[in-house]
Enzyme design. Structure first.
Site, PDB file in Angstrom:
ATOM      1  N   THR A  18       6.196  -6.006   6.008  1.00 28.47           N
ATOM      2  CA  THR A  18       5.652  -6.745   4.866  1.00 28.47           C
ATOM      3  C   THR A  18       5.083  -5.809   3.788  1.00 28.47           C
ATOM      4  OG1 THR A  18       3.620  -6.909   6.126  1.00 28.47           O
ATOM      5  CG2 THR A  18       5.071  -8.831   6.159  1.00 28.47           C
ATOM      6  N   CYS A 137       6.938  11.452   0.038  1.00 26.27           N
ATOM      7  CA  CYS A 137       7.750  11.054  -1.125  1.00 26.27           C
ATOM      8  C   CYS A 137       7.852  12.152  -2.193  1.00 26.27           C
ATOM      9  CB  CYS A 137       7.177   9.777  -1.738  1.00 26.27           C
ATOM     10  SG  CYS A 137       5.380   9.776  -1.825  1.00 26.27           S
ATOM     11  N   HIS A 250       7.609   8.403  -8.925  1.00 24.97           N
ATOM     12  CA  HIS A 250       6.780   9.592  -9.085  1.00 24.97           C
ATOM     13  C   HIS A 250       7.490  10.550 -10.054  1.00 24.97           C
ATOM     14  CE1 HIS A 250       4.430   8.066  -5.904  1.00 24.97           C
ATOM     15  NE2 HIS A 250       4.712   8.921  -4.940  1.00 24.97           N
TER      16      HIS A 250
HETATM   17  P1  A2P Z   1       0.383  -6.562   7.243  1.00 23.08           P
HETATM   18  O1  A2P Z   1       1.101  -7.109   6.041  1.00 23.08           O
HETATM   19  O2  A2P Z   1       0.395  -7.534   8.383  1.00 23.08           O
HETATM   20  O3  A2P Z   1      -0.965  -6.006   6.931  1.00 23.08           O
HETATM   21  P2  A2P Z   1       1.498  -1.147   2.575  1.00 23.08           P
HETATM   22  O4  A2P Z   1       1.744   0.321   2.778  1.00 23.08           O
HETATM   23  O5  A2P Z   1       2.286  -1.729   1.447  1.00 23.08           O
HETATM   24  O6  A2P Z   1       0.029  -1.443   2.495  1.00 23.08           O
HETATM   25  O7  A2P Z   1       2.044  -1.866   3.904  1.00 23.08           O
HETATM   26  C1  A2P Z   1       1.584  -1.541   5.200  1.00 23.08           C
HETATM   27  C2  A2P Z   1       2.439  -2.271   6.225  1.00 23.08           C
HETATM   28  O8  A2P Z   1       1.988  -1.876   7.521  1.00 23.08           O
HETATM   29  C3  A2P Z   1       2.320  -3.775   6.177  1.00 23.08           C
HETATM   30  O9  A2P Z   1       3.542  -4.359   6.586  1.00 23.08           O
HETATM   31  C4  A2P Z   1       1.241  -4.048   7.218  1.00 23.08           C
HETATM   32  O10 A2P Z   1       1.296  -5.334   7.783  1.00 23.08           O
HETATM   33  C5  A2P Z   1       1.618  -3.030   8.261  1.00 23.08           C
HETATM   34  N1  A2P Z   1       0.500  -2.726   9.142  1.00 23.08           N
HETATM   35  C6  A2P Z   1      -0.684  -2.182   8.805  1.00 23.08           C
HETATM   36  N2  A2P Z   1      -1.461  -2.048   9.908  1.00 23.08           N
HETATM   37  C7  A2P Z   1      -0.752  -2.509  10.950  1.00 23.08           C
HETATM   38  C8  A2P Z   1      -0.992  -2.637  12.354  1.00 23.08           C
HETATM   39  N3  A2P Z   1      -2.145  -2.256  12.908  1.00 23.08           N
HETATM   40  N4  A2P Z   1      -0.011  -3.160  13.130  1.00 23.08           N
HETATM   41  C9  A2P Z   1       1.152  -3.548  12.586  1.00 23.08           C
HETATM   42  N5  A2P Z   1       1.450  -3.445  11.264  1.00 23.08           N
HETATM   43  C10 A2P Z   1       0.515  -2.937  10.458  1.00 23.08           C
END
Ligand code: A2P
Length: 344
Positions: A18, A137, A250
């Site tokens: 997500t 990146c 970037h």
């Molecule tokens: P979630 O949407 O449930 O928070 P970004 O880098 O754009 O902030 O996205 C981080 C991604 O990593 C998101 O999909 C987030 O899910 C997921 N994420 C962050 N912490 C965890 C965790 N502890 N377990 C599983 N997925 C995680």
């Protein structure tokens, strides 16, 4: 390991599905027709139950846990370093090859750090740990642009300053730039959560944490990862990483000292032929790489090529790429493509 031998289609997990990079991973797997059998989308309980589109089907987002990797062949991780540290070994135990987008394993000796245009042969080393690391990146776009110069003339020193977009800090960081911009236009106070200072209409010379000596971790990553990818510990590198109020892509100002002389014309000729590079260098026509134009594209754009007379054998470049695509998701999917093509 080797669970995916002799297959035509592969079970793929996206961890962090997500997030900003997770979304690009899904798009790029679809665009490039990666031969996916089952796609498993994993995130935290915060977004479990959402459904995301893949080839016109709605795929359920599931909570990441130790059982998430059963029957998975390739696991693409982009949910932060602590999630990779905790769950990548679980994926490997289940027979998956992990392609990890975080900094968690990048500098480990038995984990290859791969940019397909630069060192694809290192993918063979995935058999050691079952993990392939995707570089930072800013490092990826720099080495894509510098590899042809390195091969032609060697490189003794690099001085790089980055102008990094907020999407590199994730989805919430993009929302913060939007919110702050709207607040300022409406004479409201700005709130800072993802960044230590106001990012709207500002430049912040601070990405990741500060280290003793004054570098940030982001800067150290660029230094160490570039040496590892080019397999040359002797390159002297000075890096300054700056966050700018740009949503995507970037930009980098790079000064490079080659070991033997290259003219600006030599460099342009090399870059015209370089894989993954698009030379955009016609200053008289106001043609040079721009973040807004690189966003959503796959190439690493290079322009403003000129000789830098302040040192012997100096060349200056301006390099721009979409940090979510070539800087993250695209690079990971390219690695997966080579993995199934050559190590199938
Ligand atoms: P979630 O949407 O449930 O928070 P970004 O880098 O754009 O902030 O996205 C981080 C991604 O990593 C998101 O999909 C987030 O899910 C997921 N994420 C962050 N912490 C965890 C965790 N502890 N377990 C599983 N997925 C995680």
């Amino acid at each position: 390991m080797g669970a995916f031998k002799d297959k035509d289609t592969y079970n793929v997990a996206v961890v962090g599905a997500t997030g900003a990079v997770g979304e690009e991973l899904r798009k790029i797997l679809e665009e490039r027709q990666f031969p996916v059998d089952t796609l498993r989308l994993l995130a935290s309980e915060r977004s479990a139950g959402q459904r995301l589109d893949f080839h016109g089907r709605q795929v359920l987002v599931e909570v990441l846990d130790d059982d998430s990797f059963e029957d998975i062949d390739i696991a693409l991780f982009s949910a932060g370093g602590s999630v990779s540290a905790r769950y990548a070994p679980a994926a490997v135990d289940e027979g998956a090859v992990v392609i990890d987008n975080t900094s968690c394993f990048r500098m480990e000796d038995d984990v290859p750090l791969v940019v397909p245009e630069v060192n694809p042969e290192k993918i063979a080393e995935h058999v050691q740990r079952g993990i392939i690391a995707n570089p930072n990146c800013s490092t990826i776009q720099m080495v894509v642009a510098l590899k042809p110069l390195y091969d032609a003339a060697g490189i003794s020193r690099i001085v790089v300053s980055t102008y990094q977009s907020v999407s590199g800090a994730g989805r919430q960081a993009m929302e913060e730039l939007g919110r702050q911009t709207a607040a300022l236009f409406n004479s409201r106070d700005v709130e800072c959560e993802k960044f230590p200072h106001q990012i709207a209409f500002n430049c912040i010379p601070h990405i990741d944490t500060f280290l003793p000596g004054g570098h940030t971790k982001e800067e150290l990553k660029m230094i160490q990862e570039t040496r590892k990818i080019l397999d040359d510990p002797d390159i002297r590198i000075s890096a300054t990483a700056v966050r700018v109020p740009v949503f995507c892509s970037h930009s980098e100002s790079i000064n490079v000292e080659t070991r033997t002389k290259l003219t600006a014309g030599d460099v342009r000729a090399l870059l015209r032929e370089a894989p993954g590079v698009l030379l955009q260098d016609d200053p008289q026509a106001n043609e040079y790489p721009l973040a807004t134009q690189a966003a959503g594209e796959d190439a690493t754009y290079v322009g403003r090529v000129r000789e830098d007379d302040s040192v012997d054998n100096g060349i200056a470049l301006w390099v721009v790429a979409d940090n979510l695509r070539k800087g993250a998701a695209l690079n990971a999917v390219q690695i997966a493509e080579i993995l199934i093509r050559d190590y199938h």
